[in-house]
Design a protein around this motif. Sequence first.
Motif, mmCIF file in Angstrom:
data_model
loop_
_atom_site.group_PDB
_atom_site.id
_atom_site.type_symbol
_atom_site.label_atom_id
_atom_site.label_comp_id
_atom_site.label_asym_id
_atom_site.label_seq_id
_atom_site.Cartn_x
_atom_site.Cartn_y
_atom_site.Cartn_z
ATOM 1 N N SER A 402 0.830 -1.215 0.000
ATOM 2 C CA SER A 402 0.000 0.000 0.000
ATOM 3 C C SER A 402 0.857 1.255 0.000
ATOM 4 O O SER A 402 0.588 2.216 -0.736
ATOM 5 C CB SER A 402 -0.930 0.004 1.214
ATOM 6 O OG SER A 402 -1.801 -1.090 1.192
ATOM 7 N N ALA A 406 1.113 4.012 -3.076
ATOM 8 C CA ALA A 406 0.856 5.436 -2.860
ATOM 9 C C ALA A 406 2.046 6.271 -3.308
ATOM 10 O O ALA A 406 1.887 7.352 -3.900
ATOM 11 C CB ALA A 406 0.551 5.696 -1.387
ATOM 12 N N THR A 410 2.081 9.236 -6.258
ATOM 13 C CA THR A 410 2.556 10.597 -5.968
ATOM 14 C C THR A 410 3.722 10.974 -6.868
ATOM 15 O O THR A 410 3.745 12.060 -7.471
ATOM 16 C CB THR A 410 2.977 10.704 -4.499
ATOM 17 O OG1 THR A 410 1.846 10.444 -3.664
ATOM 18 C CG2 THR A 410 3.537 12.083 -4.190
#
Length: 660
Positions: A402, A406, A410
């Motif tokens: 996870s 992420a 980004t």
Amino acid sequence: MRLSWLLTPALLAVTVLAVPYEEYILAPTSRDLVPASVYRINGSVSNPAALTSSTTENTTFYGVSSVTYDFGRNIAGIVSLEVASASLSAFIGVTFTESNLWISSEACDATSDAGLDSPLWFPISDAPGIYTAETKHTRGAFRYLTVVSNTTATVSLSSIRVKYTAAPTQDLRSYQGYFHSNDELINRIWYAGAYTLQLCSIDPSTGDSLEWLGVISSTDNITLPQTDSWWLNYTITNGSSTLVDGAKRDRLVWPGDMSIALESVAVSTGDLNSVRTALESLFALQKANGRLPYAGKPFSDMDIVSFTYHLHSLIGASSLYQYTGDRAWLSRYWGQYKKGVEWALASVDDTGLANITASADWLRSGMGAHNIEANAILYYVLKDAISLAQTFNDYSNVKNWSTTAAGIKTAANSLLWDDHKGLYFDNETTTLHPQDGNSWAVKANLTLSCNQSDSISSALASRWGPYGAPAPEAGSTVSPFIGGFELQAHYLANQPDRALELLRLQWGFMLDDPRMTNSTFIEGYSTDGSLVYAPYRNTPRVSHAHGWSTGPTSALTSYAAGLHLTGPAGVTWLFKPQPGSLTQVEAGFMTQLGFFETAFRRSTAGSYQELTFTAPNGTSGSVELGDVTGKLVSDNGRRVQLTSGKATGLQGGSWRLTSL
């Protein structure tokens, strides 16, 4: 048009059993085939049309002569000649080609890495007899077959037949899915995709033996005399059928093709066992460090590393579970799957992105650095992996996956997004905006907003030429493989009309151009419409039946018709039709849980006049119908009010839309 299917849910079930719209299926009714027509004659030949039917008449070749026969569509199989008489012992040759560009009495289009293939020569005596090719000379795909006499003999043939060998375990015309709309071209495209996949399903013992791999290559200039032989006799997987990349060549398991082909198989023929054997052959070749092969054997001996194709194998495993619900199968490979994810994560550096050091991909150039395609696919795989971990209550890696996902999202948007062009850069060292990475960014939900996804959709569409969507990362190439992901991107950006326009433009060209097979989809071609695939110097090598080109079949079912599986085998589902300009749509397919179906009719203004959908009992799902108002009424009388066109918590069964 058939409108009766709109009457009752019960009729839908009956229609499925009867294989609706069977008239569009291109698979033959028999595995014993004869040519459909005479295409070309050279030299002195009498009664050439006799071999196009089961008559008692003969076709006679006088000396050096040839006849090219047209089967009317791409086929595959083993050739037999029946000789009625010959004035002396001689040779009769047969050449094959998928495209009329390569019709020749001297050579076939190429099954090998480069060059041309020798004719298949039959040494015949002066007595009657039947001559059948060896199994190793199965021809994987051809539309045109040329019979060649190259001596002074007079030879009479009473028949030429082909034993159709594609889709060896399938009842060829008993599809488990169907599609129909008010647009005939769209319908034909769906079924041509399904038929392409049938040709790409083969007996695993007839894989390409790659006898010329490393001897000649696609960069060599090959002139006659051509390669001495072509052998399709390498056993590439276990089982009695497997799914390969191309029917003519390479006839190997390639992971990249799986990300398109699997979904289209699932909603059409339903032959997921062929997908299963293909995936198992890749997992059998996994390295100790977790890396999966660029391709199946025998090509795997070259030990080429591909970051993206490694990921495509993982996507294949997840997608197979999604359509079959076979938890036992996935459990058997779960440990290897996790090792595969960890191998990929080892490439993520302190930027948050994977740094790609291996160049191998789908033959595009410039694969390297913080490549957007590779990182978007990795992001997609990580989301898959997190979902699968929940299936097994195995949360040991979920936090890391996870966090990494992420970070990729980004960093990709920070380092690679070009707000001026509305597209992602290929990497931070170039000004190239690739088709593959931008399409995958939308598919993977790497974008930050709906507006950003729409920006990508709009920018990609602005680059279309008269023959389709370009893939600038591969030169002047149109790639139906990457085009399949672009199709999905347009639907995901809520631009169904844009998707339909690309379907008609690109796949319509592939289906109807006279140089094509008019039945299957080509591997790739040039942006100027020439049948030149930039990665190959040897144009006859291009495959005209390639599984990676079948994206429309699944896209039309999943998006235009709106039949989405959100849980394994459809235990949960989403019905979200995006028909765009289509005014009538009917579609359905089957999983182990039962049938998923829909039928609806809309006005040209876009309002639904009639709509039904069905999901198996014991399942549950949601509905999204845009700005539609009204109620959904089930076959047992339950009524659910739509709120902003949406409803959740629906149980399986048959439902219809009503304004009451």
